[in-house]
Write an enzyme that holds these catalytic residues in place. Structure first.
Site, PDB file in Angstrom:
ATOM      1  N   LYS A  75      10.732   0.199  -4.824  1.00 40.90           N
ATOM      2  CA  LYS A  75       9.631   0.137  -4.147  1.00 40.90           C
ATOM      3  C   LYS A  75       9.095  -1.511  -3.778  1.00 40.90           C
ATOM      4  CE  LYS A  75       4.940   1.935  -4.578  1.00 40.90           C
ATOM      5  NZ  LYS A  75       3.893   2.679  -5.220  1.00 40.90           N
ATOM      6  N   SER A 117       1.533   6.630  -3.243  1.00 39.98           N
ATOM      7  CA  SER A 117       2.004   5.692  -2.380  1.00 39.98           C
ATOM      8  C   SER A 117       3.400   5.534  -2.383  1.00 39.98           C
ATOM      9  CB  SER A 117       1.126   4.270  -2.946  1.00 39.98           C
ATOM     10  OG  SER A 117       1.847   3.968  -4.151  1.00 39.98           O
ATOM     11  N   SER A 140       1.208   8.185  -7.927  1.00 38.19           N
ATOM     12  CA  SER A 140       2.015   7.677  -6.724  1.00 38.19           C
ATOM     13  C   SER A 140       3.498   7.850  -6.826  1.00 38.19           C
ATOM     14  CB  SER A 140       1.733   6.155  -6.456  1.00 38.19           C
ATOM     15  OG  SER A 140       0.424   6.138  -5.542  1.00 38.19           O
TER      16      SER A 140
END
Ligand code: GLN
Length: 482
Positions: free
Chosen positions: A76, A151, A175
């Site tokens: 990420k 997210s 998330s």
């Protein structure tokens, strides 16, 4: 090869059926082919990835390999990685090449894993749909009209579309779990403090926790074994003896007590989600578990509490982005104050600004007691509810999200509706307890549904066992949209 589990890949690499260079090249090829449509990755760097693969191939050849050596992992874009553009989905960091590795990245490097690219995400991890990224929306590979969740939307999309065998995510209010549910993959947010936050760009520090996203619980266990560990550079990192997260995978579930919170099985859950959960529970009863009703009276307050505390911490954490030392700086300004103002006005998107405003407000004189302190008290009460419930059950189950993935654009104009996406997930961040999501079927428009498995502190191995036993008798986790 791109459908293989981490264990299968590890065996293939060990038996020299494939080299890490070949495997890495195959995934880079898939990213090249599919990323223009999905936009799951912000940065791909073939040169670095292939150089890492070469090192991994040497480790494999000389018998120094561990279970993840040579395996590509998508990171990420919230994790600082040396030499990589690290943007956190924001214009503010759109030119930031990290000079150092995050604790998590370091651990993957030491394990010989390959960084296959930096995944797209909501700006500073604020969002539930990946629509707030400065680098554009991510599409759900099951249905490109749908959001992938957020997210960690890029990470979930990358794993679901088989652009990477596994990925990392971070979870402040849901998330990891919410995008995992909406993209039909597995993901776990560990107990707060188990995974280092060093070099993981801070959103709300008392809630943020990194974790893995993958096809199955078995894969998650291998990833967690690499990710968990004490890091003296993170003051909230826990010093505990290493535990093998895969140690309990094979345990039978006979006698397991599953708590079903009545507050989570109330209005708000859509029919398709409710019936998928019911079917998963039938499977668990068949495996020998029993279900009992429990109550979490304060849990419905999780969203309001979260939306006081998370913005408060964010407003403080994001004050470092001022254009002085690194990141974006407005090109034209009159004096220092004007430089700060223009940099932050231009560098942050609308959702980030909304959070900074809310956070500054709840921390301001006269409102601090009314909002921030009150939210902290409720946070404690929510944690007590869970502690009470775990006296009667071993594990808590419910839906990860109230509905299947919504359409792109459907909620982006309505922040409150967007915030409600995390109605079931945010409590685990407030309590610091671990929680995970696994795929259990499909609902409306054939979009994936996730089962939320919540456990008491440090129950990761048990939760992975519970997920794995289900995945041994079902095949939802093997389904892919490609
Ligand atoms: N959707 C929540 C938010 O927007 C949670 C995000 C997260 O866990 N990073 O804040």
């Amino acid at each position: 090869m791109f459908n293989a589990s981490l264990k299968q890949l590890s065996i293939q690499l060990a038996e020299k059926k494939i080299s890490s260079t070949e495997l890495t090249t195959e995934f880079l090829q898939r990213i090249k082919q599919f990323n223009p449509e999905y936009n799951a990755f912000i940065t791909v760097n073939e040169e670095i990835s292939l150089a890492q693969a070469k090192v991994a191939d040497k480790m494999l050849a000389t018998g120094q390999a561990g279970p993840l050596t040579g395996i590509p992992i998508a990171q990420k874009d919230i994790f600082c990685a040396r030499g990589w553009l690290t943007t956190c989905g924001s214009k503010m960091l759109s030119n930031f090449v990290s000079p150092y590795d995050a604790g998590v990245i370091e651990r993957f490097n030491q394990a010989g894993a390959i960084n296959i690219g930096k995944t797209n995400m909501d700006e500073f991890a604020m969002g539930s749909s990946n629509e707030t990224s400065y680098f554009g929306i991510v599409k759900n590979p099951w249905d490109i009209a749908a959001v992938p969740g957020g997210s960690s939307g890029g990470a979930a999309c990358a794993v679901a579309a088989r652009l990477a065998p596994a990925a990392t995510g971070t979870d402040t209010g849901g998330s990891i779990r919410q995008p995992a549910a909406l993209c039909g993959i597995s993901g776990i947010k560990p107990t707060y403090g188990l995974v280092s936050r060093y070099g993981m760009i801070a959103f709300a520090s008392s809630l943020d926790q990194g974790g893995p996203m993958a096809k199955s619980a078995e894969d998650l266990a291998l990833l967690l074994n690499v990710m968990i560990g004490f890091d003296p550079r993170d003051s909230t990192s826990l010093q505990r003896d290493a535990e093998d997260c895969a140690q309990d995978l094979q345990k039978p579930l006979a006698g397991l007590r599953i708590g079903l919170p009545k507050e989570y099985f109330a209005e708000g859950m859509s029919q398709d989600v409710a019936s998928a959960i019911e079917k998963a529970l039938v499977e668990y009863r068949r495996l020998g578990a029993q279900t009992i009703e429990v109550s979490l009276p304060n849990a419905p307050l999780s969203i309001p509490v979260y939306y006081v505390l998370a913005p408060a911490e964010a407003s403080s954490n994001l004050s470092r982005f001022d254009g002085v030392r690194y990141g974006y700086r407005a090109p034209a300004y009159s004096d220092l104050a004007d430089m700060y103002r223009k940099t932050r006005t231009q560098g942050f998107g609308a959702e980030v600004k909304r959070r900074i405003l809310i956070g500054t407000y709840v921390l301001s004189h006269g409102y601090y007691d009314a909002y921030y302190i009150k939210a902290q008290k409720l946070r404690r009460l929510i944690a007590q509810d869970f502690t009470e419930a775990y006296k009667r059950c071993d594990i808590i189950m419910g839906p990860t999200t109230p509905t299947v993935a919504f359409n792109l654009g459907e909620k982006s104009g309505d922040p409150i509706q967007m915030y409600l996406s995390d109605i079931y997930t945010s409590a685990a961040n407030l309590t610091g307890m671990p929680a995970m999501s696994i795929p259990i079927g499909f609902g409306d428009k054939n979009r994936p549904i996730g089962l939320h498995i919540m456990g008491n502190y440090f129950k990761e191995a048990q939760m992975l066992n519970i997920a794995h036993q289900y995945q041994l008798v079902t095949d939802w986790h093997l389904k892919s949209p490609v």
